[in-house]
Scaffold this active site. Structure first.
Site, PDB file in Angstrom:
ATOM      1  N   HIS A 195       3.811  -5.576  13.976  1.00  0.00           N
ATOM      2  CA  HIS A 195       2.812  -6.610  14.254  1.00  0.00           C
ATOM      3  C   HIS A 195       2.681  -6.671  15.773  1.00  0.00           C
ATOM      4  O   HIS A 195       3.668  -6.448  16.488  1.00  0.00           O
ATOM      5  CB  HIS A 195       3.277  -7.996  13.815  1.00  0.00           C
ATOM      6  CG  HIS A 195       3.503  -8.152  12.351  1.00  0.00           C
ATOM      7  ND1 HIS A 195       4.697  -7.883  11.759  1.00  0.00           N
ATOM      8  CD2 HIS A 195       2.682  -8.586  11.377  1.00  0.00           C
ATOM      9  CE1 HIS A 195       4.607  -8.135  10.470  1.00  0.00           C
ATOM     10  NE2 HIS A 195       3.389  -8.558  10.207  1.00  0.00           N
ATOM     11  N   GLU A 254      -3.426  -6.392   2.061  1.00  0.00           N
ATOM     12  CA  GLU A 254      -2.190  -6.621   1.302  1.00  0.00           C
ATOM     13  C   GLU A 254      -2.237  -7.983   0.625  1.00  0.00           C
ATOM     14  O   GLU A 254      -2.376  -9.010   1.281  1.00  0.00           O
ATOM     15  CB  GLU A 254      -0.999  -6.541   2.266  1.00  0.00           C
ATOM     16  CG  GLU A 254       0.330  -6.803   1.593  1.00  0.00           C
ATOM     17  CD  GLU A 254       1.502  -6.595   2.549  1.00  0.00           C
ATOM     18  OE1 GLU A 254       1.308  -6.014   3.647  1.00  0.00           O
ATOM     19  OE2 GLU A 254       2.614  -7.022   2.191  1.00  0.00           O
ATOM     20  N   LYS A 288      -0.739 -11.117  -1.873  1.00  0.00           N
ATOM     21  CA  LYS A 288       0.487 -11.808  -2.275  1.00  0.00           C
ATOM     22  C   LYS A 288       0.056 -13.095  -2.978  1.00  0.00           C
ATOM     23  O   LYS A 288      -0.903 -13.732  -2.530  1.00  0.00           O
ATOM     24  CB  LYS A 288       1.334 -12.114  -1.027  1.00  0.00           C
ATOM     25  CG  LYS A 288       2.743 -12.595  -1.335  1.00  0.00           C
ATOM     26  CD  LYS A 288       3.561 -12.803  -0.058  1.00  0.00           C
ATOM     27  CE  LYS A 288       4.975 -13.218  -0.406  1.00  0.00           C
ATOM     28  NZ  LYS A 288       5.756 -13.576   0.795  1.00  0.00           N
ATOM     29  N   HIS A 292       5.379  -8.373  -4.060  1.00  0.00           N
ATOM     30  CA  HIS A 292       4.274  -9.326  -4.211  1.00  0.00           C
ATOM     31  C   HIS A 292       3.694  -9.284  -5.624  1.00  0.00           C
ATOM     32  O   HIS A 292       3.368 -10.333  -6.196  1.00  0.00           O
ATOM     33  CB  HIS A 292       3.190  -9.036  -3.176  1.00  0.00           C
ATOM     34  CG  HIS A 292       3.677  -9.217  -1.766  1.00  0.00           C
ATOM     35  ND1 HIS A 292       2.890  -8.983  -0.678  1.00  0.00           N
ATOM     36  CD2 HIS A 292       4.884  -9.606  -1.279  1.00  0.00           C
ATOM     37  CE1 HIS A 292       3.587  -9.222   0.425  1.00  0.00           C
ATOM     38  NE2 HIS A 292       4.804  -9.589   0.079  1.00  0.00           N
ATOM     39  N   ASP A 345       3.773  -0.766   0.494  1.00  0.00           N
ATOM     40  CA  ASP A 345       4.989  -1.468   0.930  1.00  0.00           C
ATOM     41  C   ASP A 345       6.008  -1.406  -0.195  1.00  0.00           C
ATOM     42  O   ASP A 345       5.864  -2.053  -1.243  1.00  0.00           O
ATOM     43  CB  ASP A 345       4.677  -2.925   1.283  1.00  0.00           C
ATOM     44  CG  ASP A 345       4.115  -3.069   2.689  1.00  0.00           C
ATOM     45  OD1 ASP A 345       3.965  -2.031   3.382  1.00  0.00           O
ATOM     46  OD2 ASP A 345       3.843  -4.208   3.102  1.00  0.00           O
ATOM     47  N   ASP A 372      10.610 -15.004  -2.657  1.00  0.00           N
ATOM     48  CA  ASP A 372      10.241 -13.738  -2.011  1.00  0.00           C
ATOM     49  C   ASP A 372      11.507 -13.054  -1.480  1.00  0.00           C
ATOM     50  O   ASP A 372      12.079 -13.475  -0.481  1.00  0.00           O
ATOM     51  CB  ASP A 372       9.286 -14.093  -0.865  1.00  0.00           C
ATOM     52  CG  ASP A 372       8.791 -12.890  -0.114  1.00  0.00           C
ATOM     53  OD1 ASP A 372       8.985 -11.769  -0.595  1.00  0.00           O
ATOM     54  OD2 ASP A 372       8.191 -13.092   0.952  1.00  0.00           O
ATOM     55  N   ASP A 430       9.022  -2.192   3.308  1.00  0.00           N
ATOM     56  CA  ASP A 430       8.842  -3.543   3.833  1.00  0.00           C
ATOM     57  C   ASP A 430       9.891  -4.435   3.191  1.00  0.00           C
ATOM     58  O   ASP A 430       9.624  -5.121   2.199  1.00  0.00           O
ATOM     59  CB  ASP A 430       7.428  -4.054   3.537  1.00  0.00           C
ATOM     60  CG  ASP A 430       7.175  -5.379   4.211  1.00  0.00           C
ATOM     61  OD1 ASP A 430       8.032  -5.811   5.008  1.00  0.00           O
ATOM     62  OD2 ASP A 430       6.135  -6.000   3.940  1.00  0.00           O
TER      63      ASP A 430
END
Ligand code: GLT
Ligand code: MN
Ligand code: MN
Length: 389
Positions: free
Chosen positions: A56, A183, A185, A222, A247, A257, A289
């Site tokens: 990031h 992505e 979730k 996710h 991921d 999570d 990830d």
């Protein structure tokens, strides 16, 4: 240790700075590991045999860094990449940590926040491209609600679309060869997140101005949080030509999570996932990830990273065994034989075919009576995974 399962560049195993850099904190407890600089993490990843590193914007450059500090960080990071040969295949933007994003970034009710999110993302794209990234991930960790009294969900989707369209134009305008990977979730950190699954994302992408630039970045955890079969979602992305990134991690169903090491929870699901990716010749990054358990020190972080890659390679070997096992292939051959019956009915619609199918005398009872032998097929699969075949 068996060298057969050692990672090589061709496997395209990557980790985010935030994964091996995770300090083991959770909502109930403080950090257990010391912070490591991006440069330290690049050397760590090189040591364990990774191919690439993702980040990031703020994993690399703190949000409040001065321009000169940012230049120094970039210079040091590039040197570490050069020293180690690691590449940066993917970059992304942190649109969830800073309090300004507490009610979303692109879907915030506040136009200042939405435009700040655009500004931050454009700068982050510049940074990613500078480091060589070709895939740009969007994970909208705060794009959702706790109460639907606050936002009209249709309006939120429109805001999200406007942002993606704007950013596609920005990439084109700059001449960037970036592909976007969205992505999904279902929840966490928001009560509910928009475009909650990979399937939702695929539907959303079709409504964009440049759908050809945008694909998905499905994450095992996710989809498991949503109670779904991950491989089926990934298959849909493959079929649509939209699997731009993935991921890999693990996650028990119905839990918080977890972001566990790849294969840590459900080896059989992991096996079918590796089989899907390998059988369909997925060529993108295999990005882990995930993060090490809170119980681990720096050595444990390396165990974690090595474990992700090693499990993938062991399962890849199991996939080869499955695909070359005579008994399994005989069972699959019978399924293929059934599939290839009625060749005259294959292919596109014609009135002639339609009439023939409508008139055909199917032997419903006989067709239903024959066992399909999936019990044996599944048991043999188990035996492959368990290492006795
Ligand atoms: C965060 C999240 C991940 C996303 C990352 C990219 S950040 O760790 O849990 O699933 O892929 O923004
Ligand atoms: Mn992820
Ligand atoms: Mn996650």
């Amino acid at each position: 240790m068996n060298t057969k399962f050692e990672p090589k560049p061709e496997h395209k195993f990557t980790f985010g700075l935030w994964t091996v850099g995770n300090k083991g904190n959770d909502p109930f407890g403080d950090d257990v590991r010391k912070p490591q600089s991006p440069v330290d993490l690049v050397y760590l990843l090189a040591e364990v045999g990774a191919y690439g590193v993702n980040f990031h914007d703020n994993d690399l450059i703190p949000i409040d860094a001065s321009p000169s500090a940012a230049e120094t960080i970039k210079k040091d990071f590039k040197k570490a990449l050069q020293d180690t040969g690691l590449v940066v295949p993917m970059a992304t933007t942190n649109l969830f940590y800073d309090p300004i994003f507490r009610d979303g970034a692109f879907t915030s009710n506040n136009a200042h926040v939405r435009n700040f999110a655009l500004q931050k993302t454009m700068r982050s794209m510049d940074l990613g491209v500078e480091m060589g990234a070709e895939v740009f991930v969007f994970w909208g960790g705060r794009e959702g609600t706790e109460t639907d009294a606050a936002k009209d969900p249709v309006e939120s989707i429109k805001r999200m679309r406007a942002a993606m369209n704007f950013l596609c134009e920005y990439a084109l305008d700059q001449g960037y060869k970036l592909k976007f990977a969205l992505e999904a979730k279902p929840n966490e950190p928001r009560g509910d997140l928009y475009n909650a699954t990979t399937g939702h994302m695929l539907g959303f992408i079709a409504t964009l101005d440049h759908p050809e630039m945008v694909g998905v970045n499905p994450e095992v955890a996710h989809e498991h949080m949503a109670g779904l079969n991950f491989s089926h979602g990934v298959a849909q992305a493959i079929d649509a030509g939209k699997l731009f990134h993935i991921d890999l991690n693990d996650q028990d169903f119905g839990r918080y999570d977890q972001d566990f090491r790849f294969g840590a929870v459900n080896l059989k699901r992991a096996f079918f996932l590796v089989k899907l990716l390998e059988d369909h010749s997925y060529t993108g990054s295999r990005h882990f990830d995930a993060h090490a358990y809170r119980t681990e020190d720096d050595e444990g972080v390396k165990d974690f990273a090595r474990g992700c890659m090693r499990t993938y390679l062991i399962l890849k070997d199991k996939v080869d065994r499955f695909n070359n096992d005579p008994e399994i292939q005989k069972l699959l051959g019978e399924l293929k034989r059934m599939d290839h019956e009625l060749p005259e009915f294959k292919g596109p619609y014609s009135q002639e075919k339609m009439k023939a199918i409508k008139a055909h005398p199917f032997d419903r009872k006989a067709i239903s009576e024959k066992g399909l032998r999936y019990e044996l097929l599944d048991q043999l699969t188990n035996e492959v995974v368990l290492g006795v075949r």
